[in-house]
Design an enzyme around this catalytic site. Structure first.
Site, PDB file in Angstrom:
ATOM      1  N   GLU A  86       0.838  -1.208   0.000  1.00 59.93           N
ATOM      2  CA  GLU A  86       0.000   0.000   0.000  1.00 59.93           C
ATOM      3  C   GLU A  86       0.871   1.255   0.000  1.00 59.93           C
ATOM      4  OE1 GLU A  86      -3.107  -0.019   2.993  1.00 59.93           O
ATOM      5  OE2 GLU A  86      -3.234   2.164   2.924  1.00 59.93           O
ATOM      6  N   LYS A 282      -6.752  -0.852  11.851  1.00 57.63           N
ATOM      7  CA  LYS A 282      -6.166  -1.284  10.570  1.00 57.63           C
ATOM      8  C   LYS A 282      -4.925  -0.444  10.269  1.00 57.63           C
ATOM      9  CE  LYS A 282      -5.790  -1.323   5.854  1.00 57.63           C
ATOM     10  NZ  LYS A 282      -4.972  -0.422   5.022  1.00 57.63           N
ATOM     11  N   ASP A 298       4.478 -14.396  11.267  1.00 57.04           N
ATOM     12  CA  ASP A 298       3.135 -14.769  10.836  1.00 57.04           C
ATOM     13  C   ASP A 298       2.163 -13.608  11.098  1.00 57.04           C
ATOM     14  OD1 ASP A 298       0.606 -15.819  10.548  1.00 57.04           O
ATOM     15  OD2 ASP A 298       1.045 -17.688  11.601  1.00 57.04           O
ATOM     16  N   HIS A 395      -1.931  10.410  -0.028  1.00 55.34           N
ATOM     17  CA  HIS A 395      -2.237   9.123  -0.641  1.00 55.34           C
ATOM     18  C   HIS A 395      -2.218   9.221  -2.169  1.00 55.34           C
ATOM     19  CE1 HIS A 395      -3.642   6.172   2.316  1.00 55.34           C
ATOM     20  NE2 HIS A 395      -3.706   5.389   1.272  1.00 55.34           N
TER      21      HIS A 395
HETATM   22  C1  MEV Z   1      -5.321   3.316   5.421  1.00 55.71           C
HETATM   23  O1  MEV Z   1      -4.580   2.194   5.037  1.00 55.71           O
HETATM   24  C2  MEV Z   1      -5.296   3.454   6.920  1.00 55.71           C
HETATM   25  C3  MEV Z   1      -6.165   4.580   7.473  1.00 55.71           C
HETATM   26  O2  MEV Z   1      -7.499   4.435   6.992  1.00 55.71           O
HETATM   27  C4  MEV Z   1      -6.121   4.440   8.969  1.00 55.71           C
HETATM   28  C5  MEV Z   1      -7.070   5.377   9.688  1.00 55.71           C
HETATM   29  O3  MEV Z   1      -8.112   5.747   9.154  1.00 55.71           O
HETATM   30  O4  MEV Z   1      -6.772   5.665  10.868  1.00 55.71           O
HETATM   31  C6  MEV Z   1      -5.664   5.920   7.023  1.00 55.71           C
END
Ligand code: MEV
Length: 445
Positions: A86, A282, A298, A395
């Protein structure tokens, strides 16, 4: 795919036969075959190593291997290898690392390193009697696994505790042998599972041969013996802190107090709302998984255990917490991380070995602290962007490269595009239009 049929004996084909069979399903067979083969390693010895990690391999799937420099963790500076597909993740980790390096860095501590394994079984006999014999059974388990535990004990680990757990409130006749392990610098899955399978065998044998359980051995049914990837006692805590006035964003309009206030609100929201909590966490795993992968660990185990820990209160919530006291901003992450630096893929994958060298050969505890610091860094970077300029600016800039690569842009085209999109919104269609215009000479710079 042309056909919809079951393939018999696929695993018995050699690699090229497998590849040909798969390519044969597609019209551009030769092209696909050549494409898949082009990712084979030039060195047959190295390729064999990769092939033997898994089964039915036909090619290699490449992921970028990047470095986030300037991580200061407990006063020591390190460069962290990250494997992730990513865009922006390595950049965010590096940017947060630098930001916190100038503010004392990350502080990390290991809370505990115990891992859990269970033998799940049904017992229709007398529970009291079984419980009474537990000390005896425990000794038999320890003695019967000596061959497996000897080396681990030499390294300072081994079996820490063995309990009998009554689970009949959940499932009729269901009990567990629950054991705690210290696997020192290895992730320890094989060690734990070998011990557990031996426990299961010993228990069955014991019940069959012991007069006290005459006629009851058949009442013991072993269901399974397996480690648990939920490792709430293999825990690391990492934090960053600085005076509120120093949480100053270089290119943000927000003053530090307002930034911290908004930051606290963002964490409150991640604690209150499950949809936000999952995305928040995430972002932490963006960093942790990348280090986990780069070091041959892992990441599925780490993810599963981490998310379960986030739901330990019965409600899935944020893994990080923030506080401000006496004008000090404090942001922390506590997370279970079952990582190893010896054994398994960590010692086999050539790039995992290099990652550990780049990290100055950490032990498992140090790697836990490094991975959690990267997780916190990525999360801090994400929140910082979200509450200020939003994540799309950064991004999409990185995404621009992916879109340009999709259009097979040349180096000159890329340079022109970067220049052009400096002050424009990047989207797939805007880049597509730009490239079409550029190639049709309809655009002058
Ligand atoms: C993207 O990979 C991760 C985010 O969505 C985490 C977040 O929203 O805190 C930017």
């Amino acid at each position: 795919m042309k056909e919809n049929r079951i393939i018999e004996g696929f695993s018995r084909l050699d690699k090229l036969e497998k590849l040909k069979l798969i390519a044969g399903y597609f019209e551009n067979r030769e092209e696909l075959l050549a494409e898949l083969k082009s990712y084979w390693h030039d060195d047959p010895g190295k390729q064999k190593l990769f092939d033997e990690f898994s089964e039915n391999t036909i090619s290699n799937f490449y992921f970028p291997y990047g470095i986030a420099p300037n991580f200061v963790i407990n006063g020591k500076t390190c460069m962290v290898p990250m494997v992730i597909e990513e865009s922006s993740v390595v950049a965010a980790a590096a940017s947060s690392a630098k930001f916190w390096a100038e503010r004392g860095g990350f502080q990390a501590e290991i809370i505990s390193t115990k891992k859990v394994g269970q033998v799940h079984f049904l017992w229709k006999g007398n529970y009291r009697k079984l419980l009474e014999t537990l000390p005896e059974l425990r000794q038999k388990f320890l003695k019967g696994t000596k061959n497996i535990t000897r080396n681990m004990e030499r390294r300072g680990g081994g079996i820490l505790d063995i309990e009998l757990i009554d689970m009949t409130h959940e499932i009729e006749h269901y009990y567990q042998i629950k054991a705690l392990f210290d696997t020192v610098d290895s992730m320890g899955a094989n060690f734990i599972n070998s011990c557990l399978e031996e426990f299961a065998r010993i228990m069955k044998e014991f019940l069959c041969g012991d007069d006290r359980f005459e006629g009851q051995a058949k009442d013991c049914e072993i269901i399974m013996a397996i480690l648990s990837n939920y490792a709430p006692d293999c825990l690391v805590r990492t934090y960053v802190e600085c005076e509120v006035k120093d949480v100053k964003e270089r290119d943000s309009d927000l003053d530090p107090e307002r930034f911290v206030w908004k930051f606290q609100k963002a964490i409150q929201i991640a604690s209150a709302d499950v949809h936000r909590a999952v995305t928040h966490n995430k972002g932490i795993f963006n960093g942790i998984d990348a280090v986990t992968l780069a070091t041959g660990n892992d990441f599925r185990a780490v993810e599963a255990g981490g998310h379960a820990y986030a739901a330990r209160s019965g409600k899935y919530t944020s893994l990080t917490s923030v506080s401000v006291e006496n004008n000090v901003f404090h942001y922390e992450l506590t997370i279970p991380l079952s990582l190893g630096t010896v054994g398994g893929l960590t010692s086999l994958h050539p790039l995992a070995k290099i990652s550990l060298r780049i990290l100055d050969e950490p032990n498992a505890r140090e790697l836990m602290m490094i991975a959690s610091s990267v997780g916190l860094a990525n999360n801090f970077g994400a929140i910082r962007s979200l509450i200020t300029k939003g994540i799309q600016v950064g991004h999409m800039k990185m995404h621009l490269f992916n879109i340009l690569n999709f259009f097979n842009a040349t180096q000159i085209e890329k340079e022109k595009a970067i220049q052009y999109f400096k002050d424009k919104k990047v989207s797939f269609s805007s880049v597509s239009n730009y490239i079409t215009d550029l190639r049709g000479n309809r655009l002058t710079m």
